[in-house]
Enzyme design. Structure first.
Site, short mmCIF file in Angstrom:
data_model
loop_
_atom_site.label_atom_id
_atom_site.label_comp_id
_atom_site.label_asym_id
_atom_site.label_seq_id
_atom_site.Cartn_x
_atom_site.Cartn_y
_atom_site.Cartn_z
N ASP A 35 0.81 -1.23 0.00
CA ASP A 35 0.00 0.00 0.00
C ASP A 35 0.84 1.28 0.00
O ASP A 35 0.34 2.36 0.30
CB ASP A 35 -0.91 0.01 1.24
CG ASP A 35 -1.82 -1.19 1.25
OD1 ASP A 35 -2.23 -1.62 0.16
OD2 ASP A 35 -2.12 -1.71 2.35
N HIS A 242 28.84 8.89 -9.75
CA HIS A 242 27.45 8.79 -9.31
C HIS A 242 27.33 8.14 -7.93
O HIS A 242 26.36 7.42 -7.65
CB HIS A 242 26.60 8.02 -10.34
CG HIS A 242 26.34 8.81 -11.58
ND1 HIS A 242 25.87 8.26 -12.74
CD2 HIS A 242 26.49 10.13 -11.83
CE1 HIS A 242 25.75 9.20 -13.66
NE2 HIS A 242 26.12 10.34 -13.13
N ASP A 259 27.67 16.81 -3.59
CA ASP A 259 26.92 17.31 -4.74
C ASP A 259 25.45 17.16 -4.36
O ASP A 259 24.92 16.05 -4.33
CB ASP A 259 27.26 16.48 -5.98
CG ASP A 259 26.54 16.98 -7.25
OD1 ASP A 259 25.58 17.75 -7.12
OD2 ASP A 259 26.96 16.56 -8.34
N ASP A 270 21.58 22.79 -7.90
CA ASP A 270 22.59 21.74 -8.13
C ASP A 270 23.97 22.32 -7.78
O ASP A 270 24.55 23.05 -8.58
CB ASP A 270 22.51 21.31 -9.61
CG ASP A 270 23.41 20.13 -9.93
OD1 ASP A 270 24.02 19.57 -9.02
OD2 ASP A 270 23.49 19.78 -11.12
N HIS A 353 33.68 14.23 -17.63
CA HIS A 353 32.29 14.66 -17.82
C HIS A 353 32.25 16.07 -18.40
O HIS A 353 33.27 16.75 -18.49
CB HIS A 353 31.48 14.55 -16.52
CG HIS A 353 31.99 15.38 -15.37
ND1 HIS A 353 31.82 16.73 -15.30
CD2 HIS A 353 32.65 15.02 -14.24
CE1 HIS A 353 32.34 17.18 -14.17
NE2 HIS A 353 32.86 16.18 -13.51
N HIS A 357 25.19 21.56 -17.74
CA HIS A 357 23.94 21.06 -18.32
C HIS A 357 22.88 22.09 -18.00
O HIS A 357 23.02 22.86 -17.04
CB HIS A 357 23.58 19.69 -17.75
CG HIS A 357 23.56 19.61 -16.24
ND1 HIS A 357 22.51 20.07 -15.48
CD2 HIS A 357 24.48 19.18 -15.35
CE1 HIS A 357 22.78 19.89 -14.19
NE2 HIS A 357 23.98 19.36 -14.08
N HIS A 364 18.76 17.82 -14.81
CA HIS A 364 19.30 17.85 -16.18
C HIS A 364 18.11 18.29 -17.03
O HIS A 364 17.32 17.47 -17.49
CB HIS A 364 19.83 16.49 -16.61
CG HIS A 364 21.11 16.13 -15.91
ND1 HIS A 364 21.90 15.08 -16.28
CD2 HIS A 364 21.75 16.70 -14.87
CE1 HIS A 364 22.98 15.02 -15.48
NE2 HIS A 364 22.89 15.99 -14.62
N GLU A 406 30.47 23.12 -13.75
CA GLU A 406 30.90 22.12 -12.80
C GLU A 406 32.14 21.31 -13.22
O GLU A 406 32.05 20.10 -13.43
CB GLU A 406 29.76 21.16 -12.48
CG GLU A 406 29.03 20.57 -13.69
CD GLU A 406 27.97 19.55 -13.25
OE1 GLU A 406 28.29 18.63 -12.50
OE2 GLU A 406 26.80 19.71 -13.68
N TYR A 410 39.42 13.91 -11.09
CA TYR A 410 39.25 12.66 -10.35
C TYR A 410 40.48 11.80 -10.63
O TYR A 410 40.70 11.39 -11.77
CB TYR A 410 37.97 11.95 -10.81
CG TYR A 410 36.80 12.92 -10.87
CD1 TYR A 410 36.03 13.19 -9.74
CD2 TYR A 410 36.52 13.64 -12.04
CE1 TYR A 410 35.00 14.11 -9.79
CE2 TYR A 410 35.50 14.57 -12.09
CZ TYR A 410 34.74 14.81 -10.97
OH TYR A 410 33.74 15.74 -11.01
N ARG A 427 35.17 18.33 -7.33
CA ARG A 427 34.28 19.00 -8.29
C ARG A 427 33.79 20.28 -7.62
O ARG A 427 33.57 20.29 -6.39
CB ARG A 427 33.11 18.10 -8.69
CG ARG A 427 32.15 18.76 -9.66
CD ARG A 427 31.19 17.78 -10.38
NE ARG A 427 30.30 17.06 -9.49
CZ ARG A 427 30.45 15.80 -9.14
NH1 ARG A 427 31.48 15.10 -9.59
NH2 ARG A 427 29.60 15.23 -8.33
N GLU A 429 30.77 23.11 -8.33
CA GLU A 429 29.61 23.31 -9.21
C GLU A 429 28.74 24.46 -8.72
O GLU A 429 28.34 24.49 -7.55
CB GLU A 429 28.76 22.02 -9.25
CG GLU A 429 27.48 22.17 -10.05
CD GLU A 429 26.73 20.84 -10.23
OE1 GLU A 429 26.88 19.96 -9.36
OE2 GLU A 429 26.02 20.71 -11.23
N1 GLY Z 1 24.02 16.41 -9.58
C1 GLY Z 1 23.93 16.02 -10.91
C2 GLY Z 1 24.86 16.78 -11.75
O1 GLY Z 1 25.67 17.50 -11.24
O2 GLY Z 1 24.79 16.72 -12.93
MN MN Z 2 25.12 19.29 -12.29
MN MN Z 3 25.56 18.26 -9.25
#
Ligand code: GLY
Ligand code: MN
Ligand code: MN
Length: 459
Positions: A35, A242, A259, A270, A353, A357, A364, A406, A410, A427, A429
């Site tokens: 439930d 991640h 993050d 973010d 990366h 974004h 995103h 960002e 690493y 990082r 951001e």
């Molecule tokens: N927290 C997700 C990113 O930085 O893209």
């Molecule tokens: Mn981000």
């Molecule tokens: Mn982020």
């Protein structure tokens, strides 16, 4: 006064073309077990046009601007269990709809709305099973052709129109996003200070202690919760892109990468900060930190109207490539200069990366990353991640777009990589609103300079 939602509906209606009709359902509820369901989150496109966050609802919009809402009917028993329902009657005035009906009647009423329309717009990619439902509604129209009904012969993905609208944030959206950024910044400060306090007291600090501080501040600030699962990564965990907040110990001498951002009134923030658990950077940590920060500054300088979406990334990579050579992460005898590092994509070992974004209702966020007015133009670029040739030029930045900035580094152990940098993940951001002359950073209530972070953690 017309609400922002009615204004957006009018703007969308004007793009549907004569005889156009759009169907935009909200998100389904998702069961967790027995439930118990997952916390409900509306569909962003639907909410953008209605400001309505109940489940089981669907907006139908015609090119003439008329809006019909299907929503949950009033039902005392269900409201006792699940909570208040606006109901169709109140929806008309509260949400500024032209008509509203029970969602229980959608399969009979919606085909009638589709009759004699030329083109039906709906979201092609975001709602599992919707294609079959649309087809079912269209079949009902076709079944009435002998009664004179015409069935829409064309279909379009309504997201192609809505993505472009959502990409440029209006004043209402920016005001919320600024507040979301402030709440998230406070949460980062709170987590940093908790780490320093626990380590000073000799307590067993874990990633979840810092996660708890983030959540506390998000909810204290009135946010719904997290915009995405928080990453709280102690020590080597920061090199897992991640990673999720777990239970690893936060050790003196290690860095912590957080993050995390709240969702406020349907809008994401973010932020990433990386800080020394005990409040003082070691030499190698500071050297890498300053490099990432310098690369972020270069990206910020490249974030302004008229530049392209890729420009901040390219600016970041140029700084990182030179820094990787200077710090000995990359071998100078193998790569003569930063251009070689970039041409051979050697930086990718430590920076894998993109630098940003779109950010908005979704972390995103939607919106094309190529310039729609130039889709036929040739581009000589290669994709930053895959290295493949991209055939279309990157998006030109315009005021009101919101992007993250960002960069990171690493360092996983590998032959030739100086040991002093092993397992360091950094990082930084921030969230930026593009303006005519530059960008407005809306997450800078949390310090970013190394000295300022150390000072904050001493207090
Ligand atoms: N927290 C997700 C990113 O930085 O893209
Ligand atoms: Mn981000
Ligand atoms: Mn982020």
């Amino acid at each position: 006064m017309t609400s922002v939602y009615a204004q957006r509906r009018a703007r969308l209606a004007a793009q549907l073309g004569e005889g156009g009709i759009a169907i935009i359902p909200t998100a389904p509820e998702r069961g967790r077990n027995r439930d118990n369901s997952y916390l409900y989150r509306h569909d962003s496109y639907f909410y953008y046009l209605t400001g309505f966050s109940e489940p089981n609802a669907c907006l139908v919009l015609k090119a003439d601007g008329s809006s019909t809402l299907f929503c949950q009917p009033k039902d005392l028993e269900r409201e006792i269990w699940d909570g208040y329902r606006l109901g169709p009657e109140a929806a008309v005035s509260t949400l500024g709809m032209d008509a509203a009906f029970s969602v229980d009647d959608i399969d009979t009423r919606l085909p009638r709305l589709l009759e004699n329309q030329d083109k039906v717009w709906w979201p092609f990619a975001t709602h599992e099973g919707l294609a079959a439902r649309v087809e079912g509604w269209l079949q009902k129209v076709r079944a009435r052709t002998r009664a004179g009904a015409l069935c829409p012969a064309a279909q379009g993905d309504v997201c192609t129109l809505l993505d472009e609208m959502r990409l440029i944030k209006d004043a209402h959206e920016l005001a919320i996003m600024r507040r979301a950024g402030q709440i998230s910044a406070r949460a980062h400060i709170r987590a940093m200070q908790r780490a320093a306090r626990m380590l000073r007291a000799g307590e067993d600090c874990r990633e979840y202690h810092l996660d708890a501080e983030l959540l506390h501040e998000f909810r204290q600030g009135g946010a719904e919760g997290v915009a995405y699962d928080s990453i709280v990564a102690a020590g080597p965990n920061a090199c897992v892109l991640h990673y999720r907040a777990d239970k690893a110990p936060v050790r003196s001498g290690d860095l912590v990468l957080i993050d995390a951002g709240c969702e406020l009134e349907g809008y994401a923030s973010d932020i990433t900060r990386t800080f020394p658990a005990n409040g003082t950077f070691t030499g190698p940590q500071r050297a890498l930190y300053e490099l990432v920060l310098d690369s972020q500054k270069a990206a910020i300088a490249a974030t302004r109207a008229g530049n392209r979406f890729n420009d901040p990334h390219d600016a970041t990579v140029a700084v990182l490539a030179q820094g990787m050579l200077d710090l000995g992460l990359l071998d100078k005898s193998k790569y003569g200069n930063a251009q070689d590092v970039i041409a051979q994509r050697a930086y990718f070992q430590f920076y894998m990366h993109r630098t940003g974004h779109w950010l908005g209702m979704d972390v995103h966020d939607c919106g094309s990353y190529v310039e729609m007015s130039e889709v036929d133009a040739a581009s000589t670029r290669t994709d930053a991640l895959s290295g493949e040739a991209i055939t279309r030029p990157s998006r030109i930045l315009r005021p009101g777009m919101v992007t993250t900035i960002e960069p990171g580094i690493y360092v996983r152990p590998a032959p030739g990589v100086p040991e002093q940098f092993h397992h360091i993940g950094i990082r930084i951001e921030d969230d930026a609103v593009v303006t005519e002359t530059g960008c407005e950073l809306i997450t800078r209530d949390v310090p970013v300079e190394a000295d300022a972070i150390e000072a904050l953690m001493r207090d």
